[in-house]
Design a protein around this motif. Structure first.
Motif, PDB file in Angstrom:
ATOM      1  N   HIS A 192      -2.669  -9.421   1.037  1.00 29.27           N
ATOM      2  CA  HIS A 192      -3.820  -8.553   0.820  1.00 29.27           C
ATOM      3  C   HIS A 192      -5.098  -9.167   1.380  1.00 29.27           C
ATOM      4  CE1 HIS A 192      -6.191  -5.403  -1.053  1.00 29.27           C
ATOM      5  NE2 HIS A 192      -6.980  -6.330  -1.562  1.00 29.27           N
ATOM      6  N   ASP A 221      -6.378  -4.008  -4.540  1.00 30.17           N
ATOM      7  CA  ASP A 221      -7.546  -4.877  -4.577  1.00 30.17           C
ATOM      8  C   ASP A 221      -8.094  -4.952  -5.997  1.00 30.17           C
ATOM      9  OD1 ASP A 221      -9.430  -6.439  -2.898  1.00 30.17           O
ATOM     10  OD2 ASP A 221     -10.898  -4.990  -3.643  1.00 30.17           O
ATOM     11  N   PHE A 278      -5.241  -8.517   4.958  1.00 32.31           N
ATOM     12  CA  PHE A 278      -5.471  -7.095   5.193  1.00 32.31           C
ATOM     13  C   PHE A 278      -6.936  -6.733   4.921  1.00 32.31           C
ATOM     14  CE2 PHE A 278      -0.905  -5.343   4.314  1.00 32.31           C
ATOM     15  CZ  PHE A 278      -0.434  -6.062   5.389  1.00 32.31           C
ATOM     16  N   LYS A 279      -7.506  -7.350   3.923  1.00 29.33           N
ATOM     17  CA  LYS A 279      -8.864  -6.999   3.509  1.00 29.33           C
ATOM     18  C   LYS A 279      -9.923  -7.622   4.405  1.00 29.33           C
ATOM     19  CE  LYS A 279     -11.982  -7.073  -0.487  1.00 29.33           C
ATOM     20  NZ  LYS A 279     -12.141  -7.470  -1.908  1.00 29.33           N
ATOM     21  N   PRO A 311       0.817  -1.227   0.000  1.00 23.22           N
ATOM     22  CA  PRO A 311       0.000   0.000   0.000  1.00 23.22           C
ATOM     23  C   PRO A 311       0.847   1.271   0.000  1.00 23.22           C
ATOM     24  CG  PRO A 311      -0.881  -1.580   1.575  1.00 23.22           C
ATOM     25  CD  PRO A 311       0.461  -2.093   1.151  1.00 23.22           C
ATOM     26  N   SER A 313      -4.313   0.420  -0.864  1.00 23.50           N
ATOM     27  CA  SER A 313      -4.982  -0.861  -0.648  1.00 23.50           C
ATOM     28  C   SER A 313      -6.095  -1.072  -1.666  1.00 23.50           C
ATOM     29  CB  SER A 313      -5.562  -0.914   0.771  1.00 23.50           C
ATOM     30  OG  SER A 313      -4.554  -0.762   1.741  1.00 23.50           O
ATOM     31  N   TRP A 316      -2.408   5.157   2.412  1.00 20.16           N
ATOM     32  CA  TRP A 316      -2.394   3.712   2.625  1.00 20.16           C
ATOM     33  C   TRP A 316      -3.724   3.081   2.212  1.00 20.16           C
ATOM     34  CZ3 TRP A 316       1.131   0.063   4.647  1.00 20.16           C
ATOM     35  CH2 TRP A 316       2.393   0.575   4.954  1.00 20.16           C
ATOM     36  N   SER A 369      -4.181  -2.598   9.657  1.00 20.77           N
ATOM     37  CA  SER A 369      -3.908  -3.238   8.365  1.00 20.77           C
ATOM     38  C   SER A 369      -4.296  -4.705   8.384  1.00 20.77           C
ATOM     39  CB  SER A 369      -2.419  -3.101   8.027  1.00 20.77           C
ATOM     40  OG  SER A 369      -2.030  -1.755   7.952  1.00 20.77           O
ATOM     41  N   TRP A 373     -10.876   0.376   4.782  1.00 20.86           N
ATOM     42  CA  TRP A 373      -9.512  -0.100   4.945  1.00 20.86           C
ATOM     43  C   TRP A 373      -8.944   0.415   6.269  1.00 20.86           C
ATOM     44  CZ3 TRP A 373      -8.335  -3.783   1.672  1.00 20.86           C
ATOM     45  CH2 TRP A 373      -8.891  -3.769   0.386  1.00 20.86           C
TER      46      TRP A 373
END
Length: 387
Positions: free
Chosen positions: A296, A262, A299-300, A60, A258, A254, A124, A309
């Motif tokens: 990711h 995505d 993080f997601k 990110p 992200s 950030w 995150s 996010w």
């Protein structure tokens, strides 16, 4: 690892060995007095918890920097690897040799217990990104089976990651035999027949596979109820108008980075490769993209259940801190509302998503990334997972 094993005395002793020096972070780091004596004008340093930035994990930031998503911050932003010592990230923050760090929740709790007044401002790691790796065919679906066995770590400080994760799934951490096998050799030690398992994480999983270390994995993102690493700052900086304004813009960058990843993970991977050519050489296009996608997804998490996010799952964090107290890793009851904040999430996510999607869709991929079969990558994504 009990809290009494991570005392302030030990912290200061480690720091006295040259850990906190401008030769590590670079000559541009402001001394503490200068940092507080005048309006904030940089540089702004992010510090890694892993002793390297030559990985896909921090995409990110690299996307935001390349795409101009940090806006007109007016200061130099930098990323630094820091020492491999697992707790160095919070130590550097505490003595103002870094401005923002990326510790695991366990390391943040160590900082709180040691009297460091730090705050997590961007969650995150919505899901637990940490894994347990096993030699092929030796994995277990239920970690309870690891009691009495040996788990290899790259740093002794990583026990603060493992203990709560084990406890959260019904394992008695005191029955795990930990061995510090060294960074970056702990995974090769496992492959060579040492120990029964080792700590790993998403992103690293793809890297190890690409390097021929063919393990089976118990995934934290599937089996653990805990959160993982987050962006952490000093509380004092939230009370400084200049630093606070900077932080708001920084976190928006950030969040935008992200969103871009995505939408187009291969484009995000290419941006990381351009910023870190050694990383591309180490991973290669396919493994690098897969590594980024693994990270990711932790993080997601489930964005349908999140306001944006970086939003912390407060009950998950509260559960984590309660587990720490139960297993003796924290000597205090940590007030989650004091040390974990969603105050900045709405602002960080107040960006033009349509424009970010257009940026991602319009990104021109190099031929080596264009050639990656994304459907095939998805098919093998969980091929070495046992839970």
């Amino acid at each position: 690892m009990k809290f009494e094993d991570l005392t302030r005395r030990r912290l200061l002793k480690i720091g006295a060995k040259g850990v906190v020096t401008t030769t590590v972070l670079g000559s541009g780091v402001l001394p503490p007095t200068a940092a507080l004596a005048k309006p904030y004008n940089g540089p702004h340093t992010w510090i890694s918890p892993r002793g390297t930035i030559e990985v896909m994990d921090d995409y990110p930031y690299w996307v935001a920097k390349a795409m101009g998503y940090f806006g007109d911050l007016g200061v130099e932003t930098a990323m630094e690897p820091g020492p491999a010592d697992g707790t160095a990230v919070v130590k550097f923050l505490a003595v103002e040799q870094a401005d923002i760090g990326f510790p695991s929740p366990g390391v943040l709790s160590f900082a709180v217990n040691a009297g460091m007044d730090l705050v997590s401002v961007f969650g995150s790691g919505n899901l637990d990104l940490f894994n347990i790796a096993f030699r092929k065919g030796e994995g277990v679906r239920y970690l309870k089976e690891l009691e009495g066995k040996t788990v290899l770590l790259g740093s002794a400080a990583w026990q603060s990651i493992c203990d709560p994760m084990f406890a959260a799934v019904g394992v008695d951490p005191s029955k795990i035999n930990y061995v510090e096998a060294g960074w970056p050799t702990w995974t090769t030690a496992l492959a060579s027949g040492n120990g029964d398992a080792c700590l790993a994480w998403e992103g690293l999983r793809a890297d190890l596979t690409a390097k021929g270390l063919d393990f089976d994995y118990w995934l934290g993102m599937r089996g653990s109820p805990l959160p993982s690493n987050s962006l952490v700052v000093r509380r004092a900086d939230l009370q400084d108008p200049d630093r606070l304004e900077f932080l708001k813009k920084y976190l928006k960058g950030w969040a935008m980075g992200s969103e871009f990843a995505d939408r187009n993970p291969r484009a995000a991977a290419d941006i990381v490769f351009k910023a870190l050519p050694t990383t591309k050489a180490n991973y290669g296009p396919r493994a690098g993209t897969e590594s980024l996608m693994q990270i990711h997804r932790t993080f997601k998490g489930s964005m349908s259940n999140r306001p944006g996010w970086g939003a912390h799952d407060i009950p998950s964090w509260d559960n984590f801190f309660r587990i720490l107290k139960d297993i003796g890793q924290s000597r205090i009851d940590i007030d989650v509302e004091r040390y974990v904040s969603n105050e900045f999430i709405a602002g960080a996510n107040s960006f033009d998503r349509a424009q970010v999607h257009a940026d991602a869709d319009g990104y021109e991929l190099p031929s080596d990334l264009q050639e990656i079969d994304m459907e095939a990558l998805e098919t093998r994504f969980y091929s070495n997972v046992i839970n």
